[in-house]
Design an enzyme around this catalytic site. Structure first.
Site, PDB file in Angstrom:
ATOM      1  N   TYR A  89      44.004 -33.757 -46.833  1.00 41.91           N
ATOM      2  CA  TYR A  89      42.871 -33.268 -47.627  1.00 41.91           C
ATOM      3  C   TYR A  89      42.961 -31.752 -47.727  1.00 41.91           C
ATOM      4  CZ  TYR A  89      38.040 -31.995 -48.786  1.00 41.91           C
ATOM      5  OH  TYR A  89      36.915 -31.455 -49.372  1.00 41.91           O
ATOM      6  N   HIS A  90      42.701 -31.216 -48.931  1.00 40.42           N
ATOM      7  CA  HIS A  90      42.840 -29.784 -49.199  1.00 40.42           C
ATOM      8  C   HIS A  90      41.488 -29.090 -49.128  1.00 40.42           C
ATOM      9  CE1 HIS A  90      44.261 -26.056 -50.849  1.00 40.42           C
ATOM     10  NE2 HIS A  90      45.435 -26.560 -51.209  1.00 40.42           N
ATOM     11  N   GLY A  91      41.292 -28.215 -48.142  1.00 40.81           N
ATOM     12  CA  GLY A  91      40.067 -27.444 -48.038  1.00 40.81           C
ATOM     13  C   GLY A  91      40.017 -26.319 -49.050  1.00 40.81           C
ATOM     14  N   SER A 156      49.297 -32.269 -50.656  1.00 39.82           N
ATOM     15  CA  SER A 156      47.902 -32.630 -50.864  1.00 39.82           C
ATOM     16  C   SER A 156      47.769 -33.101 -52.307  1.00 39.82           C
ATOM     17  CB  SER A 156      46.980 -31.434 -50.624  1.00 39.82           C
ATOM     18  OG  SER A 156      45.658 -31.757 -51.005  1.00 39.82           O
ATOM     19  N   GLU A 162      41.101 -30.159 -55.780  1.00 38.22           N
ATOM     20  CA  GLU A 162      40.313 -30.575 -54.620  1.00 38.22           C
ATOM     21  C   GLU A 162      39.793 -29.366 -53.850  1.00 38.22           C
ATOM     22  OE1 GLU A 162      41.253 -34.416 -52.450  1.00 38.22           O
ATOM     23  OE2 GLU A 162      42.072 -32.915 -51.056  1.00 38.22           O
TER      24      GLU A 162
END
Length: 299
Positions: A89-91, A156, A162
């Site tokens: 998951y890409h913050g 990602s 995202e």
């Protein structure tokens, strides 16, 4: 004067840590350039001759991770000895991923190659850092070569979209990006899900996104500025691998690749979502994420 001073102070508080991260990244590139010149290095940036300076840079980021975010890495035993594809998951800012790369190198002396968006390669002054840390374009050919050479490759699927437009609900925004699944099938390697707890509480994007969304979709450039940098608790979790079926023949792979990549895609998405559901309070809470710095029971 008071209003102006408060406005400037708020801006500094909101953007100081993200700007500091940018400064440290460029400083890392300067260290590499000095090291290259002093040692007259002309070797392949991925070769072992760069390991001393890699260790120095990784140690700096690991200390930063420990001090600022109490960083923890769990599930390293789930990584295969050979090649594989890490999906995460890409913050808003992938600083957690940088922490992961640093600790993986310090613990295992292992380099994980990172698929990055095209705009990253247009950033000025980072060419050597990208090369030495193994940042590669996301082409099928590049990924297959890296996997053939025995590297872990991370990607990602949500990417910049995202990063910019997901929020504390931790919604995955992968769209129709199934390329990683097809590469995994062709390379006959497992896919490993990964997620960092509280990454959205550390760094966030502004809520009003319509204008920035239109701007991004038309330019593919991330104009939305991240803010935050609070010292919330970060824990990266590496999940169980989703294995490739070694019994499938080349002919069957050619026939089934379309169907299989859909299955691989949905399995991976479900695995990442499971990590989020297991380890993340939703919606995310900055206050709870800060308090987790003092929660000894979770260690």
């Amino acid at each position: 004067l008071i209003i102006g001073s408060l406005t400037i102070s708020a801006i500094l508080v909101f953007f100081m840590v993200p700007l500091a991260i940018v400064f440290f990244i460029y400083f890392s590139n300067i260290l590499l350039l000095v090291y290259q010149r002093n040692n007259e290095l002309k070797a392949d940036p991925l070769s072992d001759v760069w390991n001393n300076v890699r260790k120095m840079i990784a140690s700096f980021w690991d200390i930063y991770a420990r001090v600022w975010h109490g960083y923890e890495l769990h599930g390293v035993e789930n990584l295969p000895e050979g090649p594989g594809i890490l999906v995460y998951y890409h913050g808003a800012i992938p600083i957690d991923y940088l922490y992961f790369l640093s600790r993986l190198f310090l613990w295992k002396k292992r380099l994980c190659l990172s698929v990055a968006d095209n705009f990253v390669f247009r950033l000025p002054g980072l060419k050597l850092l990208l090369a030495v840390t193994g940042v590669i374009p996301g082409t099928r050919e590049e990924c297959l070569v890296a996997l053939k050479n025995g590297y872990l490759v991370s990607i990602s699927p949500g990417g910049v979209r995202e990063a910019l437009f997901s929020d504390e609900s931790y919604q995955l925004m992968w769209g129709n990006r199934k390329g990683f699944a097809q590469v995994a099938l062709e390379a006959k390697v497992p896919i490993i899900p990964m997620y960092t707890q509280n990454v959205r509480e550390g760094y966030r994007m502004f809520k009003e996104r319509r204008f920035f969304r239109q701007l991004y979709e038309s330019t593919r450039l991330p104009f939305t500025p991240p803010y935050g940098g609070l010292p919330v608790k970060f824990r990266t979790y590496i999940g169980k691998p989703i294995p490739y079926d070694p019994n499938i023949t080349t002919e069957e792979l050619v026939e089934k690749v379309c169907k299989s990549k859909f299955l691989f895609f949905f399995q991976t998405k479900a695995a990442v979502q499971a990590l989020i559901s297991k380890h993340q309070t939703i919606p995310g809470s900055i206050w709870k994420a800060l308090l987790e710095r003092f929660d000894k029971r979770r260690k």
